[in-house]
Write an enzyme that holds these catalytic residues in place. Sequence first.
Site, PDB file in Angstrom:
ATOM      1  CG  HIS A 120      -0.390  -0.025   2.528  1.00 39.62           C
ATOM      2  ND1 HIS A 120       0.289   1.027   3.090  1.00 39.62           N
ATOM      3  CD2 HIS A 120      -0.398  -1.007   3.468  1.00 39.62           C
ATOM      4  CE1 HIS A 120       0.666   0.716   4.316  1.00 39.62           C
ATOM      5  NE2 HIS A 120       0.279  -0.524   4.568  1.00 39.62           N
ATOM      6  CB  CYS A 142       1.399  -3.649   5.137  1.00 41.10           C
ATOM      7  SG  CYS A 142      -0.219  -4.237   5.678  1.00 41.10           S
TER       8      CYS A 142
END
Length: 167
Positions: A120, A142
């Site tokens: 992301h 992440c």
Amino acid sequence: MRWLLAFLCLFLAGLSQASVPVAGDGRVVDKVLVVKSERKLHLLSKGQPLKSYKVSLGKQPRGPKLREGDQRTPEGLYWLDWRKASDKFNLSMHISYPNVRDQARARAEGVSPGSMIMLHGTPLDEHYPEWYFHGLDWTEGCIAMRNDDMREVWSLVRDGTLIEIRP
């Protein structure tokens, strides 16, 4: 039987006209490689690098993800299987963690492997500008990158692309 054959022909015709993202030189990204020790994400086509980007990882970047909440980024082979626009992190692409090996390890240890690992962008936050996050390992596991870089990856990588995350 005829309807099955007709369906198959229509399906294959649709695939031949499907839009496949290509790099500026016409090559298709067929693999994403993340090398955690380098903090780099590489887009590959037939094993050859097309582009590279700096990334941030989980707050505990050393070693593979072992369980939910350990703030580590996974290591292994996965798929970028779906995507969404995110209010918090701009654009995001889902990494198919946990794979079968991750699930087996977690089951053997009696823990949850975790989930929702994403590639992301950077938060849009009025108190912390984008440059603040660059170079930090700040995620919960992440892989994060600058928003401009994420927009480019979003446009070049299709759902179903293999992602390998190396130590």
